[in-house]
Structure formats: structure tokens, C-alpha cells
Design an enzyme around this catalytic site. Sequence first.
Site, PDB file in Angstrom:
ATOM      1  N   GLU A 159     -17.312  22.120 -19.997  1.00  0.00           N
ATOM      2  CA  GLU A 159     -17.839  22.558 -21.016  1.00  0.00           C
ATOM      3  C   GLU A 159     -18.543  24.026 -20.519  1.00  0.00           C
ATOM      4  O   GLU A 159     -18.350  25.145 -21.196  1.00  0.00           O
ATOM      5  CB  GLU A 159     -19.080  21.990 -21.625  1.00  0.00           C
ATOM      6  CG  GLU A 159     -18.800  20.636 -22.126  1.00  0.00           C
ATOM      7  CD  GLU A 159     -19.271  19.419 -21.024  1.00  0.00           C
ATOM      8  OE1 GLU A 159     -20.068  18.670 -21.431  1.00  0.00           O
ATOM      9  OE2 GLU A 159     -18.572  19.689 -19.839  1.00  0.00           O
ATOM     10  N   TRP A 181      12.555  -4.683   3.627  1.00  0.00           N
ATOM     11  CA  TRP A 181      11.743  -4.346   2.623  1.00  0.00           C
ATOM     12  C   TRP A 181      12.157  -5.123   1.278  1.00  0.00           C
ATOM     13  O   TRP A 181      13.771  -5.262   1.312  1.00  0.00           O
ATOM     14  CB  TRP A 181      12.030  -2.660   2.315  1.00  0.00           C
ATOM     15  CG  TRP A 181      11.470  -1.858   3.486  1.00  0.00           C
ATOM     16  CD1 TRP A 181      12.133  -1.246   4.211  1.00  0.00           C
ATOM     17  CD2 TRP A 181       9.897  -1.568   3.449  1.00  0.00           C
ATOM     18  NE1 TRP A 181      11.124  -0.606   5.097  1.00  0.00           N
ATOM     19  CE2 TRP A 181      10.002  -0.626   4.556  1.00  0.00           C
ATOM     20  CE3 TRP A 181       8.798  -1.850   2.930  1.00  0.00           C
ATOM     21  CZ2 TRP A 181       8.864  -0.296   4.895  1.00  0.00           C
ATOM     22  CZ3 TRP A 181       7.655  -1.409   3.112  1.00  0.00           C
ATOM     23  CH2 TRP A 181       7.404  -0.339   4.314  1.00  0.00           C
ATOM     24  N   THR A 190      -2.596  -8.429   6.488  1.00  0.00           N
ATOM     25  CA  THR A 190      -1.327  -7.170   6.186  1.00  0.00           C
ATOM     26  C   THR A 190      -1.143  -6.237   6.919  1.00  0.00           C
ATOM     27  O   THR A 190      -0.070  -5.755   7.616  1.00  0.00           O
ATOM     28  CB  THR A 190      -1.835  -6.639   4.677  1.00  0.00           C
ATOM     29  OG1 THR A 190      -1.232  -7.365   3.545  1.00  0.00           O
ATOM     30  CG2 THR A 190      -0.700  -5.533   4.411  1.00  0.00           C
ATOM     31  N   ASP A 221       2.197  -6.010   8.659  1.00  0.00           N
ATOM     32  CA  ASP A 221       2.871  -4.953   8.473  1.00  0.00           C
ATOM     33  C   ASP A 221       2.470  -3.501   9.208  1.00  0.00           C
ATOM     34  O   ASP A 221       3.258  -2.693   9.224  1.00  0.00           O
ATOM     35  CB  ASP A 221       2.787  -4.573   7.028  1.00  0.00           C
ATOM     36  CG  ASP A 221       3.427  -5.831   6.195  1.00  0.00           C
ATOM     37  OD1 ASP A 221       4.358  -6.405   6.770  1.00  0.00           O
ATOM     38  OD2 ASP A 221       3.190  -5.907   4.863  1.00  0.00           O
ATOM     39  N   LEU A 233      -1.063   3.310   5.159  1.00  0.00           N
ATOM     40  CA  LEU A 233      -1.996   3.233   3.831  1.00  0.00           C
ATOM     41  C   LEU A 233      -2.268   4.822   3.527  1.00  0.00           C
ATOM     42  O   LEU A 233      -3.257   5.112   3.108  1.00  0.00           O
ATOM     43  CB  LEU A 233      -3.299   2.525   4.021  1.00  0.00           C
ATOM     44  CG  LEU A 233      -3.000   0.905   4.212  1.00  0.00           C
ATOM     45  CD1 LEU A 233      -4.573   0.513   4.380  1.00  0.00           C
ATOM     46  CD2 LEU A 233      -2.235   0.292   3.412  1.00  0.00           C
ATOM     47  N   GLY A 280      -2.960  -8.690   1.165  1.00  0.00           N
ATOM     48  CA  GLY A 280      -1.756  -9.867   0.850  1.00  0.00           C
ATOM     49  C   GLY A 280      -2.171 -10.895  -0.172  1.00  0.00           C
ATOM     50  O   GLY A 280      -3.157 -10.655  -1.028  1.00  0.00           O
ATOM     51  N   SER A 333      -7.496 -14.380  -4.460  1.00  0.00           N
ATOM     52  CA  SER A 333      -8.961 -14.439  -4.522  1.00  0.00           C
ATOM     53  C   SER A 333      -9.600 -13.676  -5.428  1.00  0.00           C
ATOM     54  O   SER A 333     -10.370 -13.886  -6.167  1.00  0.00           O
ATOM     55  CB  SER A 333      -9.368 -14.357  -3.094  1.00  0.00           C
ATOM     56  OG  SER A 333      -9.033 -15.218  -2.099  1.00  0.00           O
TER      57      SER A 333
END
Length: 364
Positions: A55, A173, A199, A203, A207, A297, A303
Site C-alpha cells: 500500500e 537416480w 538422507t 545421499d 540441499l 527420508g 512420521s
Amino acid sequence: MIKKTDADYMGLALKLALKAKGKTYPNPLVGALVVKRGKIIGQGFHAKAGLAHAEILALDQAKKKAKGATLYVTLEPCAHTGCTPPCVNRIIESGIKEVVVGMYDPNPLNNGRGVMLLKQNNIKVRVGFLESQLKEINESFIKYITARIPFVTVKVGQSLDGRIATRTGDSKWITSDKSRSYAHKLRENYDAIMVGVNTVLRDNPRLNTWFTKKKLIKLIVDSTLSTPEDSNIFSDDSQVIIITLPSRPGQETENRKRLAAKAKILEVKEKSGQINLRDALKKIAQLKITNMIVEGGGTLIGSLFDEKLVDRILFFVSPKIIGGKDAVSSVMGIGVKRVDQAIKLSDLKIKRFGQEFLFAAKVL
């Protein structure tokens, strides 16, 4: 020339708001227009927390011409002081004669107050235009400001039979370059990205985001503080938060000390010997993280579903069969006892990437 309606102007304000998508946390997306005699004389959108609200930018552009004009704004103007002064004061001072509001502000500090103050100062106010669209673009802010936990999106890349890794842990992959590129673009819409420590161990992901300089806050769920200090998550200067259980007296491990030098250690409550995920989300929200994407994962994702903490899903499915009872499933956890208790989805959208599909939906 076709005369524009209130909905038309609100639609333009909505498009302005979307220009800052993924950049305003912990604030909402907001767009605004100043219109006089059918002509737009000012416009703006909130670009980042701490910067001017939509605004104010629109009024700055309209200047003295704002007197007697109509202000269109996607969200109720604020009447409280946050990082910036109340917007209603400036609107009143500008001489605006009418304010058209897309939706009320869900923030309890402001809900209805902005509209009330405008009316008390003889400004005509109308509320309720494109509400469903506006609620959708600000769904994470609404969840954050009302429930005080972040909006949670679960992203999975899986085989047709629901596996994210083979029985040996191999996972690279399952989905294609096209799917993974699109997934990286989606990351730009979030404040933070969460994975479980398994993970990280399996891996060793970075990220990060491939296509922008935006750095997501990295959330690692690690009850035993077993994250290696040389993990790729520490390869840039993004903030890393390791979510763990409280340490007991005399159990201050060397690894904990090393990790504390690289990351924020966030201690949360315990539940059945594991991390209490609801408490974790509450503490994450206290850090002003409004939304996050969870990318693994299977145990963590399962969960989150068990605790009914998932708001949206993004499932990339590749036409491959991995098989094996010991292969890693995309959703583990406890699960439901009966099929009629299965988690239901709505607003399903399907996007195709060659032979692969993305299933995107809201969780009911």
C-alpha cells in the site's frame, strides 16, 4: 474501452503480489493499486520483510493524486506496528476515499482492526474479492500465523511401486533430469528444506537451489547428532539447523561440539524415544520459518503423516519397479490400521515430464 470491475483490479493486484513469491517470509504476499477515474495511478507489492508494504509503495507512486482515489489491496492493511509503521495511518493521511480489500488479515494482531480504523475515519471499505485465490497464494502465511507452525510440503521422487531406494540404499537416480530440475525450481518457493539424518548419510545432498542464489535454511532431523561435519550440507554459507533431543548431563559429545560450531543445535521434546515433530515445528516457527519442503527420508515423511503435520504433497513418480521387501518406501512410519483411515487428498493436479508424472495435492 471495456470498464474494469473490482475483481479485475484485484486480479491485477494479485499478480503484483506474486512477483515476490518465495521472498517475503515471514510476511504474506501482498499487492496494491491506486485507481482514479478508471486509471491506475500507483501500484506496488511487498518485496521482502522489513521493506515497505504494498500500500505504501502504491501511495508513494500516486503521490497527491491519491486524494479521492480508490485503493485496491489484496490483504487488509495493517493497524499495528511491526518492522514498519501501520499502513492505515498513511492511507488515512493520503485522502483515499475508498479501500477495496481482498481478504481480512488472519493475523490475530490485526484481524478486522485495519478495516475498523479506516471506517472510523470515514473511508468506505469493502472486503471480499478473489478470496479463494488470495488464501491459496498465502496458505503458508495463514497456517503460520494462526497455528504457529510452518506449512509443510512433502516432496518425493519414487518408483511406480513407491520406493525411494533399493534394499542396498541406492537411490540415484530414480527420477529423470527433467523432474529433478523442476523440483529444484519448486524449492525457490520455500523458506527451508528438511531431511532426516539418514538422507544425509545415504545421499550426502547439498540441499541447494540450482537456478537462483536463494539459500534455503537447511533443517536436519538428527536425534543422535550423527551428521558428519564434512557433509555437503555445510558446503555453502546457508544456515543449517540440526534438530535433536536435549543432551543429558555428562553426555556432551565431541561431535555435538563440532556440529555446534557449524550449525544451530535446536533441542526439542522427546516422544517415544524419538524427536517430537510437533514440538520441532513449533520451535521452527519461532525462528520465523513459515513454510518448508520435506525431501526425505521415508521414516521422517511417514512420521509427519502419522502426526498429521503434512499440508501438501508433491510426488514425482517414475515408471520403474524396484521391488523387494527391504527396499526403502517413500512413506514409512506407523501408517493407518484400516483403508478407510487412509489420508485423503484434494485438489489433485497432475503434470507430465516425459514418461514421469508429478502428483500435487492438498492433504485433507
